[in-house]
Design an enzyme around this catalytic site. Structure first.
Site, PDB file in Angstrom:
ATOM      1  CG  ASN A  62      -0.218  -0.125   2.518  1.00 24.23           C
ATOM      2  OD1 ASN A  62       0.553   0.757   2.898  1.00 24.23           O
ATOM      3  ND2 ASN A  62      -0.429  -1.236   3.212  1.00 24.23           N
ATOM      4  CB  VAL A  70       0.975 -11.149  -1.171  1.00 19.87           C
ATOM      5  CG1 VAL A  70       0.946  -9.789  -1.819  1.00 19.87           C
ATOM      6  CG2 VAL A  70       2.307 -11.835  -1.437  1.00 19.87           C
ATOM      7  CG  ASP A  71       2.097  -5.438   2.458  1.00 24.67           C
ATOM      8  OD1 ASP A  71       3.323  -5.595   2.583  1.00 24.67           O
ATOM      9  OD2 ASP A  71       1.516  -4.348   2.651  1.00 24.67           O
TER      10      ASP A  71
HETATM   11  N1  AR6 Z   1       2.221 -15.642  -1.931  1.00 25.21           N
HETATM   12  C1  AR6 Z   1       1.829 -15.264  -3.161  1.00 25.21           C
HETATM   13  N2  AR6 Z   1       0.668 -14.635  -3.420  1.00 25.21           N
HETATM   14  C2  AR6 Z   1      -0.156 -14.375  -2.375  1.00 25.21           C
HETATM   15  C3  AR6 Z   1       0.176 -14.722  -1.045  1.00 25.21           C
HETATM   16  C4  AR6 Z   1       1.424 -15.379  -0.835  1.00 25.21           C
HETATM   17  N3  AR6 Z   1       1.851 -15.762   0.369  1.00 25.21           N
HETATM   18  N4  AR6 Z   1      -0.843 -14.328  -0.246  1.00 25.21           N
HETATM   19  C5  AR6 Z   1      -1.782 -13.762  -1.035  1.00 25.21           C
HETATM   20  N5  AR6 Z   1      -1.379 -13.793  -2.331  1.00 25.21           N
HETATM   21  P1  AR6 Z   1      -3.447  -8.854  -2.038  1.00 25.21           P
HETATM   22  P2  AR6 Z   1      -3.753  -6.263  -3.425  1.00 25.21           P
HETATM   23  C6  AR6 Z   1      -2.045 -13.298  -3.553  1.00 25.21           C
HETATM   24  O1  AR6 Z   1      -4.791  -8.705  -1.427  1.00 25.21           O
HETATM   25  O2  AR6 Z   1      -5.014  -6.716  -4.056  1.00 25.21           O
HETATM   26  C7  AR6 Z   1      -2.634  -5.440   1.650  1.00 25.21           C
HETATM   27  O3  AR6 Z   1      -3.308  -5.178   2.835  1.00 25.21           O
HETATM   28  C8  AR6 Z   1      -3.554 -13.169  -3.546  1.00 25.21           C
HETATM   29  O4  AR6 Z   1      -4.148 -14.435  -3.833  1.00 25.21           O
HETATM   30  O5  AR6 Z   1      -2.332  -9.347  -1.210  1.00 25.21           O
HETATM   31  O6  AR6 Z   1      -2.737  -5.574  -4.290  1.00 25.21           O
HETATM   32  C9  AR6 Z   1      -1.688  -4.314   1.256  1.00 25.21           C
HETATM   33  O7  AR6 Z   1      -1.073  -3.740   2.381  1.00 25.21           O
HETATM   34  C10 AR6 Z   1      -3.784 -12.180  -4.685  1.00 25.21           C
HETATM   35  O8  AR6 Z   1      -3.895 -12.871  -5.926  1.00 25.21           O
HETATM   36  O9  AR6 Z   1      -2.931  -7.454  -2.700  1.00 25.21           O
HETATM   37  C11 AR6 Z   1      -2.606  -3.356   0.556  1.00 25.21           C
HETATM   38  O10 AR6 Z   1      -3.287  -2.544   1.483  1.00 25.21           O
HETATM   39  C12 AR6 Z   1      -2.502 -11.351  -4.717  1.00 25.21           C
HETATM   40  O11 AR6 Z   1      -1.610 -11.981  -3.790  1.00 25.21           O
HETATM   41  C13 AR6 Z   1      -3.592  -4.258  -0.163  1.00 25.21           C
HETATM   42  O12 AR6 Z   1      -3.601  -5.478   0.583  1.00 25.21           O
HETATM   43  C14 AR6 Z   1      -2.682  -9.915  -4.336  1.00 25.21           C
HETATM   44  O13 AR6 Z   1      -3.632  -9.798  -3.295  1.00 25.21           O
HETATM   45  C15 AR6 Z   1      -3.144  -4.581  -1.568  1.00 25.21           C
HETATM   46  O14 AR6 Z   1      -4.148  -5.312  -2.218  1.00 25.21           O
END
Ligand code: AR6
Length: 168
Positions: free
Chosen positions: A26, A35-36
């Site tokens: 973010n 993932v973050d």
């Molecule tokens: N390894 C790989 N991919 C993953 C993992 C992992 N361990 N965990 C989740 N994903 P998101 P955004 C995938 O929500 O939409 C956070 O709070 C998940 O399945 O992580 O960009 C940040 O701080 C999805 O396909 O990121 C921001 O505030 C992908 O990662 C916000 O979320 C991205 O999902 C960013 O939202």
């Protein structure tokens, strides 16, 4: 097409021994869910300490840090757009995330980079639309720069995995 440099894998990005993993961060670089959260947990508290020194990151941009307890060498924190229906420049901002991350990889001489599916989780970007932008941006970059040597699209959910497989 230089797709021999591209690999699609279903994996937890925190486990990968690559030069850089790309976090879906973010704009405050403050850690979060998805993932973050997984990256910060696996890297340890020093990652957040370094992030705090960077003064955040604009949407569509990326910043690089060390990776601390992660098996990768670096973390590239890219800030994807929140999906607001598609008329708020979301496509260009997402494209820019991939481009800026690849640019950082080039500047730091990184050979391998693993992208998470930026914006397709909590930020709600439609997955197929995001995948097309991601693949197109990476392909363009490889054609122009002939680097990095290896690019992973890391899919965590089955839906993204199937979309990427169908597109490459
Ligand atoms: N390894 C790989 N991919 C993953 C993992 C992992 N361990 N965990 C989740 N994903 P998101 P955004 C995938 O929500 O939409 C956070 O709070 C998940 O399945 O992580 O960009 C940040 O701080 C999805 O396909 O990121 C921001 O505030 C992908 O990662 C916000 O979320 C991205 O999902 C960013 O939202």
């Amino acid at each position: 097409m230089n797709d021999n440099k591209i690999e699609i894998i279903k994996a937890d990005i925190t486990k990968l021994e690559v030069d850089a993993i790309v976090n879906a961060a973010n704009s405050k670089l403050a850690g979060g869910g998805g993932v973050d959260g997984a990256i910060h947990r696996a890297a340890g508290p020093q990652l957040l300490e370094e992030c705090k020194t960077l003064n955040g990151c604009e949407t569509g941009k990326a910043k690089i840090t060390k990776a601390y307890n992660l098996p990768s060498k670096f973390v590239i924190h890219a800030v994807g757009p929140v999906w607001r229906g598609g008329n708020q420049n979301e496509d260009d901002l997402l494209r820019s995330c991939y481009y800026e991350s690849l640019k950082l990889a080039k500047e730091n001489n990184l050979k391998s980079i693993a992208f998470s599916n930026i914006s397709t989780g909590i930020y709600g970007f439609p997955k197929e639309r995001a995948a097309k932008i991601a693949i197109e941006t990476v392909r363009d970059f490889i054609i122009k720069e002939n680097k990095p040597e290896l690019i992973y699209f890391v899919c965590f959910d089955e839906e993204n995995l199937n979309i990427y497989k169908s597109l490459i």
